[in-house]
Design a protein around this motif. Sequence first.
Motif, PDB file in Angstrom:
ATOM      1  N   SER A 115     -72.749 -10.357  13.994  1.00 26.89           N
ATOM      2  CA  SER A 115     -71.452  -9.889  14.035  1.00 26.89           C
ATOM      3  C   SER A 115     -70.735 -10.899  14.694  1.00 26.89           C
ATOM      4  O   SER A 115     -71.017 -11.623  15.554  1.00 26.89           O
ATOM      5  CB  SER A 115     -71.263  -8.392  14.463  1.00 26.89           C
ATOM      6  OG  SER A 115     -71.841  -8.422  15.676  1.00 26.89           O
ATOM      7  N   ASP A 156     -75.609 -15.107   4.828  1.00 25.07           N
ATOM      8  CA  ASP A 156     -75.641 -14.714   6.355  1.00 25.07           C
ATOM      9  C   ASP A 156     -76.505 -13.392   6.431  1.00 25.07           C
ATOM     10  O   ASP A 156     -76.299 -12.893   7.511  1.00 25.07           O
ATOM     11  CB  ASP A 156     -74.103 -14.198   6.426  1.00 25.07           C
ATOM     12  CG  ASP A 156     -73.825 -12.952   5.949  1.00 25.07           C
ATOM     13  OD1 ASP A 156     -72.895 -12.227   6.259  1.00 25.07           O
ATOM     14  OD2 ASP A 156     -74.357 -12.760   5.062  1.00 25.07           O
ATOM     15  N   HIS A 397     -70.350  -9.768   8.458  1.00 25.10           N
ATOM     16  CA  HIS A 397     -70.750 -10.282   9.925  1.00 25.10           C
ATOM     17  C   HIS A 397     -69.038 -10.491  10.566  1.00 25.10           C
ATOM     18  O   HIS A 397     -68.920 -10.123  12.027  1.00 25.10           O
ATOM     19  CB  HIS A 397     -70.994 -11.652  10.218  1.00 25.10           C
ATOM     20  CG  HIS A 397     -70.532 -12.886   9.378  1.00 25.10           C
ATOM     21  ND1 HIS A 397     -70.464 -12.876   8.049  1.00 25.10           N
ATOM     22  CD2 HIS A 397     -69.909 -13.760   9.784  1.00 25.10           C
ATOM     23  CE1 HIS A 397     -69.996 -13.918   7.457  1.00 25.10           C
ATOM     24  NE2 HIS A 397     -69.622 -14.585   8.667  1.00 25.10           N
TER      25      HIS A 397
END
Length: 464
Positions: A115, A156, A397
């Motif tokens: 994140s 990701d 994220h």
Amino acid sequence: MTTPHRTPDDSHVWQVVVIGAGQAGLATAHDLVGRGLVPGEDFLVLDAGEGPGGAWRERWDSLTLGRAHTIASLPGMPMGTVDPAVPASQVVADYHRRYEERFALGVLRPATVLSVTSTDLAAPALLGGTARRGQPDIDEGDPAASAGPDAPGAGDGARAPVTEGLADEEDRAPVPRDTLLSLHVEAGGGRRHLLSRMVISATGTWSRPYIPYIPWVPGAPDFRGRQLHTVDYGSAQDFAGMSVVVVGGGLSAVQFLLELAPVADTVWATRRPPNFTDVSFDQVWGAEVERAVDRLTATGEPPASVVRTTGIPREPAYLRGIAEGVLVSRGMFDRIGPRGVRFSPAATSQDPAGLGPATPTGAGLVEPDSWRPFTGPTWVDVDVIFWNTGFRAATGHLSPLRLREPGSRGIHMDGRVSVARDPRVLLVGYGSSASTLGATRAGREAARVALSRLTGSSRRGARS
């Protein structure tokens, strides 16, 4: 793993962190170097992959580059001669490795960004100039050819299929513009928190396969055969002797149908007429198409389907496939049974609206023989449902930053790379830059915009 020039730590403040080392991320890093930033000191490149190559390293072995290898060339170092017999996954992985080494990019991998959040920490003083150190001898030219719709980003996270657009994000006040960003990263078996003035997200789409119909197609949980997405494909021999319904109207579906036809019984399912176009493949991704996609992302809509914008080129192999009955869509199914699917006119649109630029309104289909939908509800026995229904941008994220405008389903973009809601965040390989050549152009623009903001030379990057 490639060791970065400087070990990331919680106290160091990076000017830029680039997330993803696929085509978009490497092109961006290359241009940051060309503008005077030092990898491992000023900026850091993170990549979730086990090795170089971005999403290319995940592709099936039958996918080769051959004469089309220039689509994958990065700025400053052309790919060179390619053996058409070697899988693209190997060719591109080796090329990216050499590229990272030549420009000393110090990519940190595997490093998954969980994140990105905003902090209350004030950003340090602006950089003193855009070229504080000597610039290397870098060729600024674009690669010579364009790419297809599958943009090779780095990804990701896990590949859980996306079945629906994410819900609208909570409406919050805009974040402070002159504070640092914190990246929560999993790397080296542990969690790290990195601080950066700017983030350039180049995570592509490969890690977010999209299946728009499941679980809404009635009967889907009862299917006893195999279901897979483009990302799960291995080889045609895995389907030898089986009946396969290939779902989707894009280039991947077209290519898989041709590859599977010699060993399996295939049927093509598309909701709309196949979007064949007279525009050549070399022309298919240009400024006009990018502007068409930008018009949607500028309003906060999710990036448009590339094939609906560009069309399917009338390549000789595709025309043969139509003539042989392989590339002939039978419409769409509205129900899945234990052993097959039910095609139905109720699930099929006769409207070709939105087809490529070579299909004038009311002119009909460029290849009418490719469209032969069932005229009534028809069950077709199949062993495999092969979903080639595209991808969504891997931007989960960034969710804590609340980049979406209230009521929108996508990130509102201000130009090709700038996020309207937060000038600290840039996106490459998103929207109109979701192609190999587009990602390279976006990387150049992102580096320019980042430097202008880091030096205070411009509050906002100009569009190009």
